[in-house]
Design a protein around this motif. Structure first.
Motif, PDB file in Angstrom:
ATOM      1  N   GLY A   1      51.105  19.671  25.343  1.00 36.96           N
ATOM      2  CA  GLY A   1      49.685  19.811  24.830  1.00 36.96           C
ATOM      3  C   GLY A   1      50.456  21.355  24.019  1.00 36.96           C
ATOM      4  N   LEU A   2      51.555  21.813  24.504  1.00 38.28           N
ATOM      5  CA  LEU A   2      52.158  22.757  24.017  1.00 38.28           C
ATOM      6  C   LEU A   2      52.485  22.447  22.599  1.00 38.28           C
ATOM      7  CD1 LEU A   2      54.602  23.841  26.872  1.00 38.28           C
ATOM      8  CD2 LEU A   2      52.286  24.937  26.152  1.00 38.28           C
ATOM      9  N   PHE A   3      53.417  21.285  21.718  1.00 36.49           N
ATOM     10  CA  PHE A   3      54.215  20.881  21.055  1.00 36.49           C
ATOM     11  C   PHE A   3      52.334  21.543  19.998  1.00 36.49           C
ATOM     12  CE2 PHE A   3      56.624  18.628  22.896  1.00 36.49           C
ATOM     13  CZ  PHE A   3      57.709  18.242  22.538  1.00 36.49           C
ATOM     14  N   LEU A   4      51.164  21.692  19.844  1.00 30.51           N
ATOM     15  CA  LEU A   4      50.526  21.870  19.216  1.00 30.51           C
ATOM     16  C   LEU A   4      50.475  23.219  18.600  1.00 30.51           C
ATOM     17  CD1 LEU A   4      50.278  19.029  19.545  1.00 30.51           C
ATOM     18  CD2 LEU A   4      47.321  19.243  19.521  1.00 30.51           C
ATOM     19  N   VAL A   5      51.205  23.553  19.564  1.00 32.09           N
ATOM     20  CA  VAL A   5      50.556  25.839  19.319  1.00 32.09           C
ATOM     21  C   VAL A   5      51.861  26.621  18.404  1.00 32.09           C
ATOM     22  CG1 VAL A   5      50.561  27.711  20.652  1.00 32.09           C
ATOM     23  CG2 VAL A   5      49.936  25.971  22.195  1.00 32.09           C
ATOM     24  N   PHE A   6      52.903  24.866  18.203  1.00 29.66           N
ATOM     25  CA  PHE A   6      54.616  25.553  18.212  1.00 29.66           C
ATOM     26  C   PHE A   6      54.210  26.288  16.163  1.00 29.66           C
ATOM     27  CE2 PHE A   6      57.606  25.312  15.580  1.00 29.66           C
ATOM     28  CZ  PHE A   6      58.639  25.704  15.671  1.00 29.66           C
ATOM     29  N   PRO A   7      52.657  24.946  15.314  1.00 29.58           N
ATOM     30  CA  PRO A   7      52.501  25.324  13.788  1.00 29.58           C
ATOM     31  C   PRO A   7      51.887  26.507  13.903  1.00 29.58           C
ATOM     32  CG  PRO A   7      51.915  22.815  14.873  1.00 29.58           C
ATOM     33  CD  PRO A   7      52.469  23.607  15.850  1.00 29.58           C
ATOM     34  N   PHE A   8      51.641  27.086  14.518  1.00 31.16           N
ATOM     35  CA  PHE A   8      50.534  28.362  14.536  1.00 31.16           C
ATOM     36  C   PHE A   8      51.696  29.526  14.589  1.00 31.16           C
ATOM     37  CE2 PHE A   8      46.938  26.086  16.677  1.00 31.16           C
ATOM     38  CZ  PHE A   8      45.834  26.102  15.646  1.00 31.16           C
ATOM     39  N   PHE A   9      53.314  29.101  14.547  1.00 33.45           N
ATOM     40  CA  PHE A   9      54.495  30.088  14.391  1.00 33.45           C
ATOM     41  C   PHE A   9      55.045  29.918  13.194  1.00 33.45           C
ATOM     42  CE2 PHE A   9      53.085  30.109  19.378  1.00 33.45           C
ATOM     43  CZ  PHE A   9      53.163  31.303  19.188  1.00 33.45           C
ATOM     44  N   GLN A  10      54.181  29.087  12.173  1.00 36.91           N
ATOM     45  CA  GLN A  10      55.614  28.702  11.981  1.00 36.91           C
ATOM     46  C   GLN A  10      55.149  29.291   9.759  1.00 36.91           C
ATOM     47  OE1 GLN A  10      54.875  23.960  11.456  1.00 36.91           O
ATOM     48  NE2 GLN A  10      57.106  24.359  12.085  1.00 36.91           N
ATOM     49  N   GLY A  11      53.450  30.148  10.012  1.00 36.80           N
ATOM     50  CA  GLY A  11      53.467  30.661   8.677  1.00 36.80           C
ATOM     51  C   GLY A  11      52.117  29.486   8.210  1.00 36.80           C
ATOM     52  N   GLY A  12      51.265  29.954   7.116  1.00 39.14           N
ATOM     53  CA  GLY A  12      50.455  29.096   6.807  1.00 39.14           C
ATOM     54  C   GLY A  12      49.158  29.007   6.276  1.00 39.14           C
ATOM     55  N   ASN A  13      48.657  28.173   6.545  1.00 36.93           N
ATOM     56  CA  ASN A  13      46.846  28.872   6.254  1.00 36.93           C
ATOM     57  C   ASN A  13      46.338  28.836   7.466  1.00 36.93           C
ATOM     58  OD1 ASN A  13      43.844  28.247   6.021  1.00 36.93           O
ATOM     59  ND2 ASN A  13      44.138  27.182   3.566  1.00 36.93           N
ATOM     60  N   TRP A  14      46.109  29.446   8.644  1.00 32.49           N
ATOM     61  CA  TRP A  14      45.621  29.134   9.595  1.00 32.49           C
ATOM     62  C   TRP A  14      44.198  28.668   9.890  1.00 32.49           C
ATOM     63  CZ3 TRP A  14      46.581  32.574  14.420  1.00 32.49           C
ATOM     64  CH2 TRP A  14      48.339  32.549  14.571  1.00 32.49           C
ATOM     65  N   LYS A  15      43.342  29.235   9.153  1.00 29.66           N
ATOM     66  CA  LYS A  15      42.186  28.152   8.627  1.00 29.66           C
ATOM     67  C   LYS A  15      41.855  26.676   9.174  1.00 29.66           C
ATOM     68  CE  LYS A  15      37.943  28.600   6.421  1.00 29.66           C
ATOM     69  NZ  LYS A  15      36.955  29.880   5.349  1.00 29.66           N
ATOM     70  N   GLU A  16      42.731  26.468   7.786  1.00 29.72           N
ATOM     71  CA  GLU A  16      42.788  24.592   8.058  1.00 29.72           C
ATOM     72  C   GLU A  16      43.698  24.507   9.186  1.00 29.72           C
ATOM     73  OE1 GLU A  16      45.286  21.668   5.308  1.00 29.72           O
ATOM     74  OE2 GLU A  16      45.340  23.193   4.781  1.00 29.72           O
ATOM     75  N   LYS A  17      44.875  25.154   9.936  1.00 30.02           N
ATOM     76  CA  LYS A  17      45.320  24.701  11.162  1.00 30.02           C
ATOM     77  C   LYS A  17      44.225  24.594  12.042  1.00 30.02           C
ATOM     78  CE  LYS A  17      49.774  26.341  10.241  1.00 30.02           C
ATOM     79  NZ  LYS A  17      51.307  26.500  10.271  1.00 30.02           N
ATOM     80  N   GLY A  18      43.296  25.825  12.170  1.00 25.75           N
ATOM     81  CA  GLY A  18      42.167  25.845  13.508  1.00 25.75           C
ATOM     82  C   GLY A  18      41.338  24.784  13.236  1.00 25.75           C
ATOM     83  N   ARG A  19      40.987  24.193  11.995  1.00 24.78           N
ATOM     84  CA  ARG A  19      39.943  23.333  11.711  1.00 24.78           C
ATOM     85  C   ARG A  19      40.274  22.288  11.972  1.00 24.78           C
ATOM     86  NH1 ARG A  19      39.761  23.109   6.535  1.00 24.78           N
ATOM     87  NH2 ARG A  19      37.661  25.148   6.704  1.00 24.78           N
ATOM     88  N   ALA A  20      41.834  21.879  11.901  1.00 26.16           N
ATOM     89  CA  ALA A  20      42.587  20.763  12.444  1.00 26.16           C
ATOM     90  C   ALA A  20      42.835  20.533  13.797  1.00 26.16           C
ATOM     91  CB  ALA A  20      44.249  20.165  11.786  1.00 26.16           C
ATOM     92  N   LEU A  21      42.640  21.540  14.631  1.00 24.23           N
ATOM     93  CA  LEU A  21      43.036  21.686  15.716  1.00 24.23           C
ATOM     94  C   LEU A  21      41.455  21.186  16.328  1.00 24.23           C
ATOM     95  CD1 LEU A  21      45.077  21.658  18.278  1.00 24.23           C
ATOM     96  CD2 LEU A  21      44.255  24.644  18.064  1.00 24.23           C
ATOM     97  N   CYS A  22      40.716  21.924  16.173  1.00 24.61           N
ATOM     98  CA  CYS A  22      39.054  21.538  16.469  1.00 24.61           C
ATOM     99  C   CYS A  22      38.691  19.668  16.414  1.00 24.61           C
ATOM    100  CB  CYS A  22      38.393  21.955  15.751  1.00 24.61           C
ATOM    101  SG  CYS A  22      38.689  23.870  16.140  1.00 24.61           S
ATOM    102  N   PHE A  23      39.266  19.210  15.056  1.00 25.17           N
ATOM    103  CA  PHE A  23      39.292  17.888  15.217  1.00 25.17           C
ATOM    104  C   PHE A  23      39.703  17.359  16.348  1.00 25.17           C
ATOM    105  CE2 PHE A  23      37.482  18.513  11.137  1.00 25.17           C
ATOM    106  CZ  PHE A  23      35.573  17.574  10.758  1.00 25.17           C
ATOM    107  N   SER A  24      41.035  17.811  16.382  1.00 26.47           N
ATOM    108  CA  SER A  24      41.995  17.059  18.079  1.00 26.47           C
ATOM    109  C   SER A  24      41.360  16.909  18.931  1.00 26.47           C
ATOM    110  CB  SER A  24      42.967  17.724  17.206  1.00 26.47           C
ATOM    111  OG  SER A  24      44.019  17.037  18.348  1.00 26.47           O
ATOM    112  N   GLY A  25      40.741  18.553  18.819  1.00 28.11           N
ATOM    113  CA  GLY A  25      39.772  18.745  20.430  1.00 28.11           C
ATOM    114  C   GLY A  25      38.716  18.459  19.912  1.00 28.11           C
ATOM    115  N   LEU A  26      38.094  17.423  19.417  1.00 26.16           N
ATOM    116  CA  LEU A  26      36.509  17.325  19.125  1.00 26.16           C
ATOM    117  C   LEU A  26      36.767  15.486  19.711  1.00 26.16           C
ATOM    118  CD1 LEU A  26      34.582  18.131  16.558  1.00 26.16           C
ATOM    119  CD2 LEU A  26      34.138  18.837  18.944  1.00 26.16           C
ATOM    120  N   ILE A  27      38.911  14.834  19.007  1.00 31.05           N
ATOM    121  CA  ILE A  27      39.021  13.270  19.358  1.00 31.05           C
ATOM    122  C   ILE A  27      39.137  13.539  21.019  1.00 31.05           C
ATOM    123  CG2 ILE A  27      40.841  11.565  18.956  1.00 31.05           C
ATOM    124  CD1 ILE A  27      40.702  12.383  16.369  1.00 31.05           C
ATOM    125  N   PHE A  28      39.581  14.484  21.773  1.00 29.24           N
ATOM    126  CA  PHE A  28      40.102  14.072  22.764  1.00 29.24           C
ATOM    127  C   PHE A  28      38.882  14.188  23.664  1.00 29.24           C
ATOM    128  CE2 PHE A  28      41.183  16.455  27.420  1.00 29.24           C
ATOM    129  CZ  PHE A  28      42.374  15.621  27.501  1.00 29.24           C
TER     130      PHE A  28
END
Length: 259
Positions: A199-226
């Protein structure tokens, strides 16, 4: 030490983009050979024909796999978390004595590909292949003692390599996040403690910059599947044991894993 010029000259022998397919095919061939040659393979030893199915863990895997495949899962057969036996159940009717052959084969081949991709991010193609041969193909403990034998950590190792490549080496795409939700769910229902590390691997992309909103939305979908899959398996546990915890959870709690 192999010279850089020599490596560049022979690198042209690999068609661009095709090396992954060659690695996958080579891995399939190597795994098949190692599996058939395994001394503990059921039927390979006349004095002990059961092979690894006579071992404690593997015997429980097979019983649970058979129960899932025949829809007879109950408290007596549901001993280990359901993830790995479920994968074996997909091939049980095809290979009832070797239900994990294709599971471990695909995991080994995928792991080799991701290992190559990770190495190729830092060094050349041929240097990556040499590292693959040295650290994966020639790693007796990894090949003969782990992947060639049914163990619950086999798919988890492959997931670790995929997460390293997909969430650290490169920027994950939307489908990576969706797949991560499925794989994290599988990890939770296979090896709970490894799930926490993955689960810690999914935190790393947030330190790479980029579109936080898009990453947050993708993380939410990932969480829903889980959580959807988690709820399904929890319901299954409740129906069989009267609690969300299968018997295996109770045993490792006694061993002190959750203390």
């Amino acid at each position: 030490m192999i010279s850089t010029k020599f490596l560049k000259k022979i690198e042209c022998l690999l068609p661009d983009g095709k090396e992954v397919y060659y690695i996958f095919v080579a891995s399939v061939f190597l795994f098949s050979l190692l599996y058939l040659m395994a001394s503990a393979l059921p039927g390979n030893n006349i004095q002990y024909p059961l092979g690894w199915w006579g071992w404690c863990d593997q015997g429980f895997y097979l019983n649970e796999t058979k129960a899932i495949a025949t829809f007879t899962l109950d408290e007596t057969s549901y001993i280990y978390p359901i993830g790995y036996p479920f994968l074996g159940s997909l091939f049980y009717k095809l290979l009832p004595n070797h239900p994990f052959f294709f599971v471990n084969l695909l995991c080994f081949a995928a792991m080799a590909v991701f290992f190559y991709k990770i190495c190729n991010h830092f060094v050349s193609k041929w240097e990556s292949i040499l590292l693959l041969v040295a650290f994966i193909y020639c790693n007796d403990h990894l090949t003969r003692s782990t992947f060639a034998i049914p163990w619950t950590n086999v798919p988890i190792i492959t997931i670790f390599y995929y997460f390293t490549y997909g969430f650290i080496i490169k920027h994950p795409r939307f489908y990576d996040w969706l797949l991560a939700g499925i794989l994290l769910t599988f990890a939770f229902h296979t090896r709970m403690l490894d799930f926490l590390i993955l689960g810690l691997f999914l935190v790393f992309p947030f330190f790479q910059g980029g579109n936080w909103k898009e990453k947050g939305r993708a993380l939410c979908f990932s969480g829903l599947i889980f959580f959807a899959t988690f709820a399904s398996v929890t319901y299954l546990n409740k129906q069989i044991f009267g609690t969300w915890q299968p018997s295996y959870t109770g045993r490792i709690e006694v061993m002190g894993f959750f203390s």
